[in-house]
Design an enzyme around this catalytic site. Structure first.
Site, PDB file in Angstrom:
ATOM      1  CG  ASP A  29      55.461  56.864  44.781  1.00  0.00           C
ATOM      2  OD1 ASP A  29      55.658  55.848  44.094  1.00  0.00           O
ATOM      3  OD2 ASP A  29      56.396  57.507  45.306  1.00  0.00           O
TER       4      ASP A  29
ATOM      5  CB  CYS B 133      54.530  53.918  42.069  1.00  0.00           C
ATOM      6  SG  CYS B 133      55.641  52.617  42.650  1.00  0.00           S
TER       7      CYS B 133
ATOM      8  CB  CYS C  75      62.505  55.208  40.866  1.00  0.00           C
ATOM      9  SG  CYS C  75      61.856  55.344  42.554  1.00  0.00           S
TER      10      CYS C  75
ATOM     11  CD  GLU D  67      59.540  57.332  51.160  1.00  0.00           C
ATOM     12  OE1 GLU D  67      58.933  57.659  52.197  1.00  0.00           O
ATOM     13  OE2 GLU D  67      59.086  57.557  50.014  1.00  0.00           O
TER      14      GLU D  67
ATOM     15  CE1 TYR E 223      54.239  50.123  48.169  1.00  0.00           C
ATOM     16  CE2 TYR E 223      53.166  50.382  46.037  1.00  0.00           C
ATOM     17  CZ  TYR E 223      53.119  50.470  47.411  1.00  0.00           C
ATOM     18  OH  TYR E 223      51.965  50.900  48.036  1.00  0.00           O
TER      19      TYR E 223
END
Length: 263
Positions: free
Chosen positions: A10, A73, A183, A151, A42
């Site tokens: 991912d 992903c 997502c 993240e 991404y």
């Protein structure tokens, strides 16, 4: 039968939500998880960039001896899975927003999709919506900024809550009764989502479906782990600070390692 690991990648830690479902359904399978957090999200990259990164990730997992690869992903799947399948013989499992179950379950005929720009603008997402959402009003919302906050480990920050309020309030006013999480990072936001959404809004993600598809493909290719295997190992790699990824795995039982890898 094959004792080789399942490979999963991912654009960061979000795919661990998929890893959890696979591990729950296939507890005897070893895994290698690749978190390309350095390049997250991404969803803000071009299709050519997404394909290049996806190829790099697949090559890494193949070189590690994986028997099957799960593209955990949505953005990588919707932008690169066709090209990946044309280039590699290893079985590849993709993931895309669960429009079909949302369209089947909605009573208000209005569903919301929270996803990245890269997913919502992809040809695969649009063709899936056209196929399964005929007669259904689909409200699309880019979750700009959410992946970066997740993240950084800022799941419950004021900034995260403010973004979710901004993204979801218009959908609620339109009467959605289904919210599709497009997502793999977003399932970690479900506690916050439940605080914002009305009780009648069902939250749908793709984790269980991907796990069941992984099982089916393993059986189809006779790649399930041998019954005699007793040792299960899970290796996680990340190209940023491993401590953040570890916090998302702190409740995981069993043998696993989290290592930094410069890739």
């Amino acid at each position: 039968m094959s004792d080789r690991p399942i490979g999963i990648f991912d654009s960061g830690i979000g795919g661990t939500s998929i890893w959890r479902e696979i591990n729950r359904l296939l507890p005897k399978e070893s895994t290698i998880y690749l978190a390309d957090s350095k390049n997250a999200p991404y969803g803000e990259k071009t299709q050519a960039q997404i394909l290049e990164l996806s190829i790099k990730n697949v090559e890494f997992l193949i070189n590690k001896g994986c028997k099957i690869i799960v593209v955990a992903c949505n953005t990588a799947t919707t932008n690169a899975i066709k090209e990946l399948r044309a280039s590699y013989t290893i079985p590849l499992i993709g993931i895309e927003p669960a429009i079909k179950p949302a369209a089947l379950h909605t009573k208000s005929k209005t569903v919301g999709v929270l996803a990245t720009k890269g997913t919502l603008s992809s040809a695969l997402f649009n063709s899936t919506s056209e196929l399964h959402a005929n007669g259904i009003k689909v409200l699309e919302q880019e979750g700009t900024g959410l992946v970066a906050l997740i993240e950084e480990g800022k799941l419950y920050s004021d900034q995260t809550k403010e973004l979710l309020q901004r993204y979801l309030k218009p959908m609620l006013k339109e009467g959605i009764d289904q919210l599709v999480l497009g997502c793999t990072h977003y399932p970690y936001l479900i506690p916050l989502l439940k605080d914002i959404l009305a009780d009648e809004v069902e939250i749908i993600d793709s984790g269980d479906g991907v796990a069941r598809r992984t099982l089916a493909v393993l059986e189809q290719h006779q790649l399930k782990v041998g019954a005699s295997k007793t040792t299960v190992e899970h290796q996680f790699y990340t190209n940023v600070n491993p401590e953040v990824l570890k916090t998302f795995l702190s409740d995981v039982n069993g043998c696993y390692r989290v290592d930094y890898l410069d890739f």
